[in-house]
Design a protein around this motif. Sequence first.
Motif, PDB file in Angstrom:
ATOM      1  N   THR A 411       0.858  -1.192   0.000  1.00 37.06           N
ATOM      2  CA  THR A 411       0.000   0.000   0.000  1.00 37.06           C
ATOM      3  C   THR A 411       0.892   1.239   0.000  1.00 37.06           C
ATOM      4  O   THR A 411       2.118   1.149  -0.137  1.00 37.06           O
ATOM      5  N   LEU A 412       0.282   2.411   0.176  1.00 36.81           N
ATOM      6  CA  LEU A 412       1.032   3.674   0.209  1.00 36.81           C
ATOM      7  C   LEU A 412       1.346   4.106   1.631  1.00 36.81           C
ATOM      8  O   LEU A 412       1.846   5.207   1.856  1.00 36.81           O
ATOM      9  N   VAL A 413       1.065   3.254   2.594  1.00 34.30           N
ATOM     10  CA  VAL A 413       1.281   3.568   4.008  1.00 34.30           C
ATOM     11  C   VAL A 413       2.771   3.714   4.304  1.00 34.30           C
ATOM     12  O   VAL A 413       3.600   2.931   3.831  1.00 34.30           O
ATOM     13  N   THR A 414       3.097   4.714   5.105  1.00 31.75           N
ATOM     14  CA  THR A 414       4.481   4.974   5.505  1.00 31.75           C
ATOM     15  C   THR A 414       4.586   4.991   7.032  1.00 31.75           C
ATOM     16  O   THR A 414       3.609   4.744   7.745  1.00 31.75           O
ATOM     17  N   ASP A 415       5.765   5.319   7.508  1.00 38.11           N
ATOM     18  CA  ASP A 415       5.986   5.406   8.959  1.00 38.11           C
ATOM     19  C   ASP A 415       4.986   6.352   9.630  1.00 38.11           C
ATOM     20  O   ASP A 415       4.560   6.130  10.767  1.00 38.11           O
ATOM     21  N   GLY A 416       4.598   7.403   8.911  1.00 40.60           N
ATOM     22  CA  GLY A 416       3.692   8.397   9.486  1.00 40.60           C
ATOM     23  C   GLY A 416       2.324   7.844   9.836  1.00 40.60           C
ATOM     24  O   GLY A 416       1.615   8.412  10.671  1.00 40.60           O
ATOM     25  N   GLY A 417       1.934   6.750   9.233  1.00 41.62           N
ATOM     26  CA  GLY A 417       0.624   6.171   9.522  1.00 41.62           C
ATOM     27  C   GLY A 417       0.618   5.210  10.685  1.00 41.62           C
ATOM     28  O   GLY A 417      -0.458   4.794  11.157  1.00 41.62           O
ATOM     29  N   MET A 418       1.794   4.860  11.165  1.00 44.22           N
ATOM     30  CA  MET A 418       1.877   3.858  12.238  1.00 44.22           C
ATOM     31  C   MET A 418       1.266   4.349  13.548  1.00 44.22           C
ATOM     32  O   MET A 418       0.809   3.563  14.366  1.00 44.22           O
ATOM     33  N   ARG A 419       1.234   5.669  13.720  1.00 44.79           N
ATOM     34  CA  ARG A 419       0.665   6.217  14.957  1.00 44.79           C
ATOM     35  C   ARG A 419      -0.822   5.854  15.068  1.00 44.79           C
ATOM     36  O   ARG A 419      -1.321   5.584  16.167  1.00 44.79           O
ATOM     37  N   ASN A 420      -1.522   5.834  13.933  1.00 45.94           N
ATOM     38  CA  ASN A 420      -2.942   5.462  13.949  1.00 45.94           C
ATOM     39  C   ASN A 420      -3.124   3.984  14.276  1.00 45.94           C
ATOM     40  O   ASN A 420      -4.108   3.587  14.901  1.00 45.94           O
ATOM     41  N   LEU A 421      -2.200   3.153  13.847  1.00 43.57           N
ATOM     42  CA  LEU A 421      -2.286   1.724  14.155  1.00 43.57           C
ATOM     43  C   LEU A 421      -1.966   1.445  15.612  1.00 43.57           C
ATOM     44  O   LEU A 421      -2.462   0.479  16.191  1.00 43.57           O
ATOM     45  N   SER A 422      -1.134   2.269  16.202  1.00 41.33           N
ATOM     46  CA  SER A 422      -0.686   2.017  17.576  1.00 41.33           C
ATOM     47  C   SER A 422      -1.836   2.057  18.574  1.00 41.33           C
ATOM     48  O   SER A 422      -1.710   1.550  19.694  1.00 41.33           O
ATOM     49  N   ARG A 423      -2.958   2.652  18.176  1.00 44.65           N
ATOM     50  CA  ARG A 423      -4.110   2.733  19.078  1.00 44.65           C
ATOM     51  C   ARG A 423      -4.946   1.460  19.061  1.00 44.65           C
ATOM     52  O   ARG A 423      -5.834   1.277  19.892  1.00 44.65           O
ATOM     53  N   LEU A 424      -4.683   0.583  18.094  1.00 44.71           N
ATOM     54  CA  LEU A 424      -5.476  -0.648  17.945  1.00 44.71           C
ATOM     55  C   LEU A 424      -4.866  -1.738  18.812  1.00 44.71           C
ATOM     56  O   LEU A 424      -4.190  -2.650  18.344  1.00 44.71           O
ATOM     57  N   THR A 425      -5.101  -1.655  20.091  1.00 41.49           N
ATOM     58  CA  THR A 425      -4.433  -2.526  21.051  1.00 41.49           C
ATOM     59  C   THR A 425      -4.874  -3.989  20.978  1.00 41.49           C
ATOM     60  O   THR A 425      -4.276  -4.850  21.611  1.00 41.49           O
ATOM     61  N   SER A 426      -5.935  -4.267  20.211  1.00 35.82           N
ATOM     62  CA  SER A 426      -6.377  -5.655  20.048  1.00 35.82           C
ATOM     63  C   SER A 426      -5.641  -6.376  18.927  1.00 35.82           C
ATOM     64  O   SER A 426      -5.823  -7.583  18.741  1.00 35.82           O
ATOM     65  N   LEU A 427      -4.810  -5.651  18.197  1.00 35.38           N
ATOM     66  CA  LEU A 427      -4.117  -6.243  17.051  1.00 35.38           C
ATOM     67  C   LEU A 427      -3.238  -7.420  17.473  1.00 35.38           C
ATOM     68  O   LEU A 427      -2.453  -7.328  18.418  1.00 35.38           O
ATOM     69  N   LYS A 428      -3.386  -8.513  16.728  1.00 41.58           N
ATOM     70  CA  LYS A 428      -2.555  -9.698  16.940  1.00 41.58           C
ATOM     71  C   LYS A 428      -1.692 -10.007  15.715  1.00 41.58           C
ATOM     72  O   LYS A 428      -0.617 -10.592  15.857  1.00 41.58           O
ATOM     73  N   SER A 429      -2.184  -9.637  14.533  1.00 39.23           N
ATOM     74  CA  SER A 429      -1.462  -9.938  13.303  1.00 39.23           C
ATOM     75  C   SER A 429      -1.397  -8.687  12.441  1.00 39.23           C
ATOM     76  O   SER A 429      -2.425  -8.065  12.152  1.00 39.23           O
ATOM     77  N   LEU A 430      -0.178  -8.333  12.008  1.00 39.45           N
ATOM     78  CA  LEU A 430       0.029  -7.118  11.231  1.00 39.45           C
ATOM     79  C   LEU A 430       1.007  -7.389  10.096  1.00 39.45           C
ATOM     80  O   LEU A 430       2.112  -7.877  10.324  1.00 39.45           O
TER      81      LEU A 430
END
Length: 580
Positions: A411-430
């Motif tokens: 995808t076009l996702v970069t390091d800058g988008g990781m902050r939004n993922l960091s809030r998804l504390t239920s994530l098990k697979s990325l």
Amino acid sequence: MGGACSRKRDHQVIEDSVRSRFSARFSKSGSSRWLGTSFSPRSGVYIQGGRGKCPSLMELCIHKICEQGIGNYHSFSVLPRDISQQIFNELVDRQCLTDASLEAFRDCALQDIYLGGYPGTTDGWMGVICSQGSSLLSVDISGSDITDSGLVLLKDCPNLQNLIFDYCGRISDRGLENIQGLSNLTSLSFKKSSKITGQGMIAFANLVNLVNLDLERCGGIHGGLIHLKGLTKLESLNLRCCNCITDADMKSLSGLANLKELQMSSNKVTDAGVGYLEGLHKLSLLNMEGCPVTAACLDTLSGLVELSHLNLNRCELSDVGCEKFAGLVKLKILNLGFNNITDACIVHLKGLTNLESLNLDSCKIRDEGLANLAGLLNLKSLELSDTEVGNSGLRHFSSLVNLETINLSFTLVTDGGMRNLSRLTSLKSLNLDTRQITDSGLEALTGLSGLTHLDLFGARITDLGTNYFRYFKNLRSLELCGGGITDAGVKNIKGLVSLTLLNLSQNCHLTDKSLESISGLTALVSLNVSNSRVTDAGLVHLRPLKNLRSLSLESCKVTAGELRKLQLTALPNLMFVRPE
């Protein structure tokens, strides 16, 4: 739900040969409850050493019989059936069953005979198998050399409920004639049986109690579904990858009112064929992957009120007609990958609040379209690989607090988008298989302590970034193949003691020291260190990895002879090795 018959990319796969060769066992005999589980080296019960569970007296007796050698016993027919069954299962587990030892089980009234993938199973074994007579309930001889002649004696087992003949390439229509009288069958499987034709399927017409029928990859059965019209108890039908089923065949399914699961991927069915399903109101799972259907098929599907699993991956969908998705309110799993759909289609998904899994792989989805997913609060799995999604789209995920799996590869996702993922504390697979992710992006994810699977296959992670792995103590799967890791970085992985899969391929600077660093990861089942500087001398560090079943060292300085020696002397469970 099943998938296509080929993979999207050539990422490492643990081959089928690595998986267990035997089907899961069970006993239908009520009197077996007091016996407990059978004793085997893999059961966690030990007689000597360690502090494992103490085996029961019965387990010790069965173990002793097997240790002494089955050749000392002429027949087990005088023993209670449950004991004979456990001895038989033990011998299969140990792969100690032979022509001679099998004879001791003649007339033992066994109920379950599972020999799927067992070497040496031929027509000669069927005499003993069928001697169990009316007691025999389940038989699995998948992958065997059984022929039509071997099935003749099945008529002596009238109470058979479950038959599995998967990958038995020597069974043809003639063999099917021998099962047509087994009216108590509830489950029947003939996966990849190329010699079975539509004409031969007339043998199924009398199997009126059949609930599950599996004909996956049977390429000659066109015209044979007409013989299923009377099987009104049928609930599950698998016709995946047959490549021969057409709209005309589908008409024969229109009266199977109890059908709940229908697998039709990689066939020639069109929208017209789907139309014959309109009366199947109990249908909850439908897999049409790879079929030439369009969104017009939703005219029919929107009336199937129980539909919860729908796979339209690799079909011919476009935005036209997608408004009918709005009526599929019970959907929990929806696969729309590899279709020509855009954000205009995604608008019609926002009301599917029961969705738990959504696949949009390789669709023309952009950041704006993801706004329609913000209300899908039950979503647990989201596949966005090969889309046009970037950092801006990830801000819509803040409400998806139950999200456990997300794929953002290519995808076009970069390091800058990781902050939004960091809030998804239920994530098990990325999955972040993309070149734009670096050490900085990995640092932003350190709060996701629950991660168990992390794919950084193409990411630009360096030795510095590997320091952040100490925050992911629960990782069971790690793919780190961007080429920026050295032996120093691998040292930071050695603390991930829960790892069962580790892929370090493409890191060309790794040496034998890396194998030394991971020698303590004794839970590893799969290891890939291909395209590195590993040599024969480093193989000694793999000896503690007793659970290893898959090892790939392609394009390394290792020889087939040394790998074979390692396999024979130290790694008894190793089944898949590259290079061979």
